[in-house]
Design an enzyme around this catalytic site. Structure first.
Site, PDB file in Angstrom:
ATOM      1  N   GLY A 195       0.809  -1.217   0.000  1.00 44.21           N
ATOM      2  CA  GLY A 195       0.000   0.000   0.000  1.00 44.21           C
ATOM      3  C   GLY A 195       0.840   1.264   0.000  1.00 44.21           C
ATOM      4  N   GLY A 249       0.237  -6.696   2.046  1.00 43.30           N
ATOM      5  CA  GLY A 249       0.381  -7.952   2.781  1.00 43.30           C
ATOM      6  C   GLY A 249       0.100  -9.137   1.875  1.00 43.30           C
TER       7      GLY A 249
END
Ligand code: AMP
Length: 394
Positions: A351, A374
């Site tokens: 992100g 992730g």
């Protein structure tokens, strides 16, 4: 091979598409629409094939009633409507008669967006803990489930694993494309292969370091996480970020892979994290007790360049400094400059790294910017990804 949306006849069917609309929203304004744009291909395909489209997504974390206002999907409905030039029927609830009636009345090519799936987390974390009944209920609203949310593919939630456990399922174009692009990093990556890791925490990257260190030729470490490694190597780090309990792990890695792990040799420090603060360039050993290391220094950029110039494959996760503040953004920007000049296959994941790519306008100059942080790391760690494994095979 997993089934994809193309393996189903969608005409007249109620197709639930789990999207990743987890975008930054401030006061109802979407700050970066990349993830929304990335979802359009699958939605357009479903439209073209006359489906009744039911869209679902999470946004942020819902812990209190007040969070609901902050993280409503209403602005997403407006953005989708603008991009698709089509009315989006936004239902401001995640279950109940209003939603059921709206779905019952759907015609082909109608699009419903259901409110933030994590609103169900106020009710005993039903979404995030994959409550069986909730997965069954959501599945009962559709005929086919398409998972196009790469950002949560490593999670076992009711809105991905739960629904897919109950009705026929397939992948959307975004997830299919992410997997194809990330597989180039795990299946015989072209050498030399260098990984760049940054961001704040070592603890988030242990799996990926353990798994990729044997495949990669070098791991360049910057960002906040570099300071736990520097401390483990015996350097003073002043007031920089440090995860004390991870020092033994860092020591072990440095002992075992001294030729592969490359640490900063100089850093930019300040005594406070704010705009227009006085900054200092410090070599290791020069950092004062009250100073915080907030970016890699110019000499480190030169060192990292040597490990990147002739690379054939580069994967980067985590900014190399506190890039949100201009004075500490230089290292991250300079490394972008270097990797886009190489001939390597370059993948940027995560992100914050994706946000940095967009902030500095490099998003179209690298081979791939992954929509999952992730999730991309979990994929590279070759962990089992429950919301992917459950999808029907061809
Ligand atoms: P992560 O979520 O662990 O990938 O961390 C990303 C965040 O780490 C970004 O918001 C960066 O501003 C921050 N960051 C990068 N370098 C540093 C640093 N040296 N000290 C503190 N935070 C940092």
């Amino acid at each position: 091979m997993k089934k994809t949306i193309k393996d189903y006849d969608l005409g007249g069917k109620k197709v639930i598409i789990r999207c990743d609309f987890n975008v930054p929203v401030q006061n109802g304004i979407i700050k970066d629409e990349s993830r929304i744009k990335a979802s359009l291909k699958t939605i357009r395909y479903a439209l073209k094939n006359n489906a009744k489209i039911i869209l679902m997504s999470h946004l942020g974390r819902i812990k209190t009633e007040e969070d609901k206002q902050k993280y409503t999907l209403k602005p997403i409905a407006e953005s989708l409507s603008k991009h698709l030039r089509k009315k989006i029927i936004f239902i401001d609830e995640t279950h109940g008669p209003k939603l059921e009636k709206a779905i019952k009345n759907m015609k082909e090519k109608d699009i419903i967006l259901i409110e933030n799936t994590r609103f169900e987390d106020l009710n005993g974390k039903k979404e995030s803990n994959n409550d069986k009944n909730l997965g069954q209920y959501w599945a009962s609203l559709g005929d086919i489930f398409i998972n196009d949310a790469f950002g949560t593919i490593h999670r076992s939630h009711a809105s991905n694993l739960g629904i897919a456990s109950n009705i026929p399922s397939g992948l959307g174009f975004l997830v299919e494309s992410e997997i194809k692009k990330l597989t180039k990093l795990t299946k015989n990556p072209k050498k030399p292969y260098t990984i760049i890791l940054g961001g704040s925490k070592v603890s988030d990257k242990i799996g990926v370091i353990n798994n990729l260190i044997t495949q990669a030729d070098y791991i360049l470490i910057g960002g906040g996480m570099a300071f736990t490694f520097l401390k483990a190597a015996g350097f003073g780090i002043g007031s920089s970020l440090c995860e004390k309990e991870k020092i033994p792990f860092c020591k072990e890695m440095l002992d075992k892979y001294s030729d592969k792990i490359i640490l900063p040799i100089d850093v930019i420090t300040a005594t406070e994290i704010k705009e227009n603060v006085q900054t200092n360039e410090r070599f290791l050993g020069e950092i004062a007790e009250e100073e915080i290391g907030l970016d890699i220094g110019p000499k480190t950029v030169e060192v990292f360049k040597q490990y990147l110039d002739d690379c054939k494959t580069i994967f980067w996760n985590g900014p190399l400094g506190y890039f949100e503040i201009k004075a500490f953004s230089n290292g991250t920007k300079k490394i972008f400059d270097i990797i886009v000049q190489t001939k390597a296959y370059t993948v940027v994941g995560g992100g914050d790294t994706a946000r940095a790519a967009v902030t500095f306008n490099y998003q179209d100059k690298v081979s791939h910017v992954s929509t999952g942080g992730g999730a991309a790391l979990a994929y590279l760690e070759e962990k089992e990804l429950p919301a992917l494994s459950i999808i029907n095979e061809k």
